[in-house]
Design an enzyme around this catalytic site. Structure first.
Site, PDB file in Angstrom:
ATOM      1  N   HIS A   9      77.636  50.032  42.011  1.00 64.31           N
ATOM      2  CA  HIS A   9      78.199  48.709  41.678  1.00 64.31           C
ATOM      3  C   HIS A   9      79.270  48.797  40.590  1.00 64.31           C
ATOM      4  O   HIS A   9      79.971  47.817  40.335  1.00 64.31           O
ATOM      5  CB  HIS A   9      77.099  47.751  41.207  1.00 64.31           C
ATOM      6  CG  HIS A   9      76.092  47.409  42.263  1.00 64.31           C
ATOM      7  ND1 HIS A   9      76.454  46.903  43.490  1.00 64.31           N
ATOM      8  CD2 HIS A   9      74.737  47.509  42.288  1.00 64.31           C
ATOM      9  CE1 HIS A   9      75.359  46.701  44.225  1.00 64.31           C
ATOM     10  NE2 HIS A   9      74.306  47.077  43.522  1.00 64.31           N
TER      11      HIS A   9
ATOM     12  N   ASP B 152      72.270  52.094  50.416  1.00 65.86           N
ATOM     13  CA  ASP B 152      71.562  51.169  49.530  1.00 65.86           C
ATOM     14  C   ASP B 152      71.591  49.774  50.167  1.00 65.86           C
ATOM     15  O   ASP B 152      72.541  49.424  50.854  1.00 65.86           O
ATOM     16  CB  ASP B 152      72.260  51.143  48.159  1.00 65.86           C
ATOM     17  CG  ASP B 152      71.476  50.392  47.101  1.00 65.86           C
ATOM     18  OD1 ASP B 152      70.814  51.047  46.280  1.00 65.86           O
ATOM     19  OD2 ASP B 152      71.536  49.140  47.090  1.00 65.86           O
TER      20      ASP B 152
ATOM     21  N   HIS C 127      72.063  47.003  48.817  1.00 70.44           N
ATOM     22  CA  HIS C 127      73.098  46.166  48.217  1.00 70.44           C
ATOM     23  C   HIS C 127      74.480  46.755  48.513  1.00 70.44           C
ATOM     24  O   HIS C 127      74.628  47.974  48.566  1.00 70.44           O
ATOM     25  CB  HIS C 127      72.900  46.067  46.696  1.00 70.44           C
ATOM     26  CG  HIS C 127      71.557  45.525  46.300  1.00 70.44           C
ATOM     27  ND1 HIS C 127      70.506  46.354  45.934  1.00 70.44           N
ATOM     28  CD2 HIS C 127      71.094  44.258  46.232  1.00 70.44           C
ATOM     29  CE1 HIS C 127      69.452  45.594  45.651  1.00 70.44           C
ATOM     30  NE2 HIS C 127      69.770  44.335  45.831  1.00 70.44           N
TER      31      HIS C 127
ATOM     32  N   ASP D 112      66.269  50.824  48.461  1.00 73.24           N
ATOM     33  CA  ASP D 112      65.750  49.468  48.312  1.00 73.24           C
ATOM     34  C   ASP D 112      65.793  48.650  49.603  1.00 73.24           C
ATOM     35  O   ASP D 112      65.447  47.467  49.592  1.00 73.24           O
ATOM     36  CB  ASP D 112      66.454  48.727  47.149  1.00 73.24           C
ATOM     37  CG  ASP D 112      67.915  49.049  47.038  1.00 73.24           C
ATOM     38  OD1 ASP D 112      68.477  49.651  47.977  1.00 73.24           O
ATOM     39  OD2 ASP D 112      68.530  48.689  46.012  1.00 73.24           O
TER      40      ASP D 112
HETATM   41 ZN   LIG Z   1      70.455  48.443  45.552  1.00 75.08          ZN
END
Ligand SMILES: [Zn+2]
Length: 360
Positions: free
Chosen positions: A148, A185, A187, A272
């Site tokens: 991120h 991931d 996200h 995740d």
């Molecule tokens: Zn994540």
């Protein structure tokens, strides 16, 4: 999939028959345990226990025969391959001042800067070792995570973008011309996309759950300028199961990547999307990550290029540990890629955006 016994032994350049388990390089550093956002937010999910659970499990399996190395601290100048000096200095100064909040989710303490230097340094060192032919595969069990972190901004538990730094190390330091970053991931890896948004030498492809943090990663965002087509965002709905994830990997990401002809594969390996994870709503199992890793491994074997994975998310420690073990076994050669049918809706929708740039 039941994980059977794995041969252990030293890393070797000797060719192995397909499917033969073999070790890779495992990098980590005790400094990565000292970053602990719970000092500011007691229930923060990014805990040192995540790494401890991984290492406890791997040690019970004799590290699957992988060679363990310390993740060295990177030089601050190396961080500037991706990040602005202003960003590096701001994070350092906040840590040196005792820490605090970078944003409502992202906290640092005094030890966080050092942890982040080792996290980034591990990813860069793994890349150097893989491209020097010291192993075919590697895994960095480091934190804080990176995907991120944008060139000028820390966010989403991430300070510096470990995978983006590894890709830049390969390109600028080691003469690699094309790098594939595959981000599994749950996200969206906004930081990696922004680092390479207008670049044709890094293909950034990722699958993520739509509608959750950070809110970016629309399928219609395919990069910019000379990088058009070199961003592949594949959002999936909450409740998605492994067949959908594998379908998008097999029928969108890998065909595009095959045409791109990378010389290195880096995996932003967050876990995740596991059904036990508290931060998202996908329904993968630990074995799902092994299935994806088999696809990636066989793709890389076909091109005779190395694969390096770097830990991102994964917030239920035991599910994380089991998933990392399954991934390392698969990257090391256990299991075979199993083909799945293209998902009727999402694969064709993705193809309508990505197929303009790549033969799918
Ligand atoms: Zn994540």
């Amino acid at each position: 999939m039941a994980l059977g016994p794995v041969q252990s032994g030293p890393v070797s350049d000797q060719p192995n028959p397909p499917g033969t388990p073999r070790g890779g390089l495992y990098l980590s550093h005790p400094a990565c345990l000292e970053h602990d956002p719970r000092a500011q937010m007691p229930l923060h999910p990014d805990t040192p226990e995540r790494l401890l659970a991984i290492e406890r499990r791997l040690s019970e399996r004799q590290w699957l025969g992988w060679e363990r190395r310390e993740a060295p601290a990177t030089e601050e100048s190396q961080l500037e391959l991706v990040h602005s000096r202003r960003h590096v200095e701001a994070i350092r100064e906040l840590c040196m001042a005792g820490g605090g909040a970078v944003d409502p989710d992202t906290f640092v303490g005094e030890a966080s800067f050092r942890a982040a230097l080792h996290a980034a340094g591990g990813a860069c060192e793994m890349t150097r070792a893989l491209l020097a032919g010291e192993a075919h595969t590697g895994f960095c069990a480091v934190r804080p995570a990176g995907h991120h972190a944008e060139p000028d901004r820390a966010m989403g538990f991430c300070l510096f973008n470990n995978v983006a730094l590894a890709a830049e190390t390969a390109i600028r330091e080691l003469g690699v011309e094309r790098v594939l970053v595959f981000d599994w991931d749950v996200h969206h890896g906004n930081g990696t996309v922004e680092a390479f948004r207008d670049r044709p030498d890094v293909l950034v492809a990722g699958i993520h759950q739509s509608g959750i943090f950070p809110g970016t990663g629309s399928i219609s965002d395919v990069g910019s300028g000379p990088g058009l087509g070199h961003t592949i965002n594949l959002p999936v709905p909450a409740g998605s199961e492994e067949d959908l994830w594998i379908s998008l990997l097999e029928h969108i990401v890998l065909p595009a990547a095959g045409a791109f002809q990378p010389q290195l594969v880096l995996v932003s390996a967050g876990f995740d999307a596991h059904r036990a994870d508290p931060l998202a709503g996908c329904l993968l199992a630990s074995t799902s990550f092994a299935r994806m890793a088999c696809q990636v491994r066989e793709f890389a074997e076909g091109l005779d290029i190395p694969v390096g994975a770097v830990l991102e998310g994964g917030y239920e420690p035991e599910a994380l540990a089991e998933s990392v073990e399954a991934t390392l076994a698969a990257l090391g050669g256990e299991g075979e890629a199993e083909s799945v049918a293209p998902d009727a809706l999402l694969t064709s929708r993705a193809a309508s955006h990505i197929g303009r740039y790549w033969p799918l």
